[in-house]
Enzyme design. Sequence first.
Site, mmCIF file in Angstrom:
data_model
loop_
_atom_site.group_PDB
_atom_site.id
_atom_site.type_symbol
_atom_site.label_atom_id
_atom_site.label_comp_id
_atom_site.label_asym_id
_atom_site.label_seq_id
_atom_site.Cartn_x
_atom_site.Cartn_y
_atom_site.Cartn_z
ATOM 1 N N SER A 56 0.861 -1.176 0.000
ATOM 2 C CA SER A 56 0.000 0.000 0.000
ATOM 3 C C SER A 56 0.898 1.227 0.000
ATOM 4 O O SER A 56 2.075 1.142 0.332
ATOM 5 C CB SER A 56 -0.861 -0.018 1.269
ATOM 6 O OG SER A 56 -1.409 1.239 1.533
ATOM 7 N N TYR A 96 -2.135 -0.249 10.786
ATOM 8 C CA TYR A 96 -2.154 -0.542 9.350
ATOM 9 C C TYR A 96 -0.859 -0.055 8.702
ATOM 10 O O TYR A 96 -0.200 -0.783 7.967
ATOM 11 C CB TYR A 96 -3.363 0.126 8.687
ATOM 12 C CG TYR A 96 -3.440 -0.118 7.195
ATOM 13 C CD1 TYR A 96 -3.991 -1.289 6.699
ATOM 14 C CD2 TYR A 96 -2.946 0.815 6.291
ATOM 15 C CE1 TYR A 96 -4.059 -1.528 5.333
ATOM 16 C CE2 TYR A 96 -3.009 0.587 4.922
ATOM 17 C CZ TYR A 96 -3.563 -0.580 4.450
ATOM 18 O OH TYR A 96 -3.618 -0.816 3.103
#
Length: 118
Positions: free
Chosen positions: A15, A29
């Site tokens: 990501s 995250y």
Amino acid sequence: MVEKKTRGSIVCTTSVASVIAGTVVPHGYTASKHALVGLIRSAAGDLGKHGIRVNGGYKIKMEASELEEIFSEAANLKGIVLKARHVAEAALFLASDDSAYVSGHNLLVDGGFSVIKN
């Protein structure tokens, strides 16, 4: 692949959070995505002797309209809007023999988004 003595390529999905920190997503995250880049690099170092390359790049799991909004600032930098095919082509490159000398890399396909936001 090691047991079968098969050369090849492993492409992990990460990501943009793997290279920048922010307040939009939970800290866990972001930390997990940073850790994934470390895992990619470690695995590349360990598996390289077996002819296995390991690289990363990021995945898209949003609607096109959301992507356009998120990457609009980057699009202004490059003059294009990110499309799923841009990420797919990068993943195909990393999996192909065209990237035979690329390993331990996290390929950013973001039109400069990570540079602008960093």
